[in-house]
Scaffold this active site. Structure first.
Site, mmCIF file in Angstrom:
data_model
loop_
_atom_site.group_PDB
_atom_site.id
_atom_site.type_symbol
_atom_site.label_atom_id
_atom_site.label_comp_id
_atom_site.label_asym_id
_atom_site.label_seq_id
_atom_site.Cartn_x
_atom_site.Cartn_y
_atom_site.Cartn_z
ATOM 1 N N THR A 120 0.858 -1.349 -0.093
ATOM 2 C CA THR A 120 -0.132 0.017 0.094
ATOM 3 C C THR A 120 0.843 1.132 -0.127
ATOM 4 O OG1 THR A 120 -1.878 -1.169 1.342
ATOM 5 C CG2 THR A 120 -2.077 1.095 1.152
ATOM 6 N N THR B 83 4.098 5.633 -3.172
ATOM 7 C CA THR B 83 5.161 6.332 -3.538
ATOM 8 C C THR B 83 5.432 6.216 -5.119
ATOM 9 O OG1 THR B 83 6.484 4.449 -2.985
ATOM 10 C CG2 THR B 83 6.224 6.199 -1.204
ATOM 11 N N CYS C 166 14.241 -2.325 -19.531
ATOM 12 C CA CYS C 166 13.896 -0.461 -19.775
ATOM 13 C C CYS C 166 14.560 0.079 -20.588
ATOM 14 C CB CYS C 166 13.767 -0.103 -18.349
ATOM 15 S SG CYS C 166 12.824 -0.851 -17.089
ATOM 16 N N PHE D 190 5.056 -1.758 -12.272
ATOM 17 C CA PHE D 190 5.231 -2.215 -13.804
ATOM 18 C C PHE D 190 3.840 -2.325 -14.473
ATOM 19 C CE2 PHE D 190 9.597 -3.496 -12.101
ATOM 20 C CZ PHE D 190 10.383 -2.535 -12.978
ATOM 21 N N HIS E 123 12.844 8.032 -19.810
ATOM 22 C CA HIS E 123 12.261 6.692 -19.479
ATOM 23 C C HIS E 123 12.010 6.866 -17.976
ATOM 24 C CE1 HIS E 123 11.106 2.656 -18.931
ATOM 25 N NE2 HIS E 123 12.058 2.455 -17.976
ATOM 26 N N ASN F 24 5.632 2.063 -15.231
ATOM 27 C CA ASN F 24 6.908 1.503 -15.849
ATOM 28 C C ASN F 24 6.658 0.456 -16.951
ATOM 29 O OD1 ASN F 24 9.322 0.664 -17.057
ATOM 30 N ND2 ASN F 24 10.512 0.958 -14.862
#
Length: 389
Positions: A56, A61, A163, A214, A304, A337
């Site tokens: 959580t 964050t 990434c 992600f 990115h 991401n």
């Protein structure tokens, strides 16, 4: 000599690769970050209050608000073993992933080709990027077949670049476009987190970062030099591309294909390492343009968004104005991401914001950097010119 003042805005440099179109696609499940925790713990039949509390906190964050994921109730019903601990499931995961990434890559590529306005038969090369599948022949072939590309389209496949894959793909596409006059290169990226989906475990607290951060999706771009200005609209010129890896950091982003799918470990000091090295890397690229004394705020920044900490530290280290990373922050908020895809979403938001800035007549940001960081630790950077005037 400051090339930034040559006023070649919209005058495309002959022979230099340009991005001619962007496209994106997503799976159908939209996850709202605020409902993610309960859903994830329910799906994995886990009831650890400590882990729940931790996730959580992480969900807040990460700054992510929404994400798209392939994972669904149907998949968990069909493959309940994905939510269990320690069962070899790489075969099942690849069954789902291989199909899902191809479907998304086809959809993103079709959107991109529509935005470009050219025809399939004009595409001469394909660069395909994914860290979410594995098979022979690879996803490049299934994408070419699914789109109906000519069998003599020349394919390049970048697997497991993580990434930094999207910008690595751009670097490769740039070389191809510039070395093959008249060519048009389709680059497609496609990713799903199913390859690494795991139940929460106190032994792997770092997994929860991935759960909170992600997302899945696909991206596509068309690259070519000497655009036909009657029918093509160049968006960015790819001026100079640089790749560099940082010695002795190969364990900092550690991904392994195991019997249970991909397992990732991200070192806590990752944002710090990127912060410590980003300025030298950017200066290497910027020196090509001859900007004086670190005029970072005179440039646009397509970064990115590995995570909020990485963006915050880059902003701080380079003393960037808050709006400089707003396209990156928006992409992170809306899509998470999404690994190699995310740079496509950032560039799309950048164009949108650039057009808004033009309306305010706040001056042109002609030069900028397209940046990504991935396993290696590898820095990929492209010095680019904004042509969206």
């Amino acid at each position: 000599r400051n090339m930034g003042n040559e006023g070649i805005m919209n005058g495309v440099t002959p022979g230099k690769a340009t991005i001619l179109a962007l496209g994106k696609a997503f799976p159908h499940q939209l996850v709202m970050q605020e409902y993610l925790v309960d859903g994830y713990f329910r799906d994995t039949n886990c009831d650890s209050p400590e882990l729940k509390q931790k996730l959580t906190r992480l969900c807040k964050t990460t700054t992510v608000k929404t994400r798209y994921v392939v994972m669904s109730e149907e998949i968990l019903k069909k493959y309940p073993e994905l939510a269990a601990e320690g069962i070899p499931t790489v075969k099942q995961r690849l069954e789902i992933c291989n199909e899902a990434v191809t479907e998304m890559a086809i959809e993103a590529s079709q959107a991109c080709i529509n935005n470009w306005g050219g025809s399939l038969s004009d595409i001469t090369h394909l660069v395909y990027v994914s860290s979410s599948e594995a098979r022979l022949p690879g996803g490049d072939l299934y994408l070419a077949k699914g789109l109906g590309l000519s069998p003599d389209t020349q394919r390049v496949m970048l697997y497991f670049a993580g990434c930094s894959g999207g910008v690595a793909g751009l670097r490769v596409a740039k070389d191809i476009a510039e070395n093959n006059p008249g060519s048009r290169v389709l680059i497609a990226t496609s990713e799903t987190t199913i390859i690494g989906f795991k139940p929460p475990s106190a032994d792997r607290p770092y997994d929860l970062v991935g759960v909170a951060l992600f997302g899945d999706g696909a991206g596509a771009m068309i690259i070519g030099s000497d655009p036909i200005l009657e029918s093509e609209k160049p968006l960015f010129e790819l001026h100079t591309a640089v790749q560099e890896f940082l010695p002795h950091t190969e364990k900092k982003i550690d991904g392994r294909l195991t019997e249970e799918g991909i397992s990732f470990k991200l070192a806590r000091e990752l944002p710090q390492i990127i912060e410590d090295n980003v300025e030298g890397f950017c200066d290497k690229l910027i020196s090509v343009v001859g900007f004086e004394n670190k005029e970072y705020n005179k440039m646009f920044w397509a970064v990115h968004p590995g995570g909020p900490a990485i963006l915050n530290r880059i902003e701080k280290r380079l003393d960037l104005l808050p709006e400089k990373l707003s396209a990156s922050r928006r992409a992170l908020m809306d899509y998470g991401n999404a690994s190699s895809n995310t740079i496509v979403y950032v560039l799309e938001y950048m164009i949108e914001e650039g057009l808004k800035i033009r309306k305010d007549a706040r001056g042109d940001l002609e030069w900028g950097l397209i940046l990504a960081f991935g396993p290696g630790i590898t820095f990929e950077g492209i010095l680019a010119r904004n042509l969206c005037a």
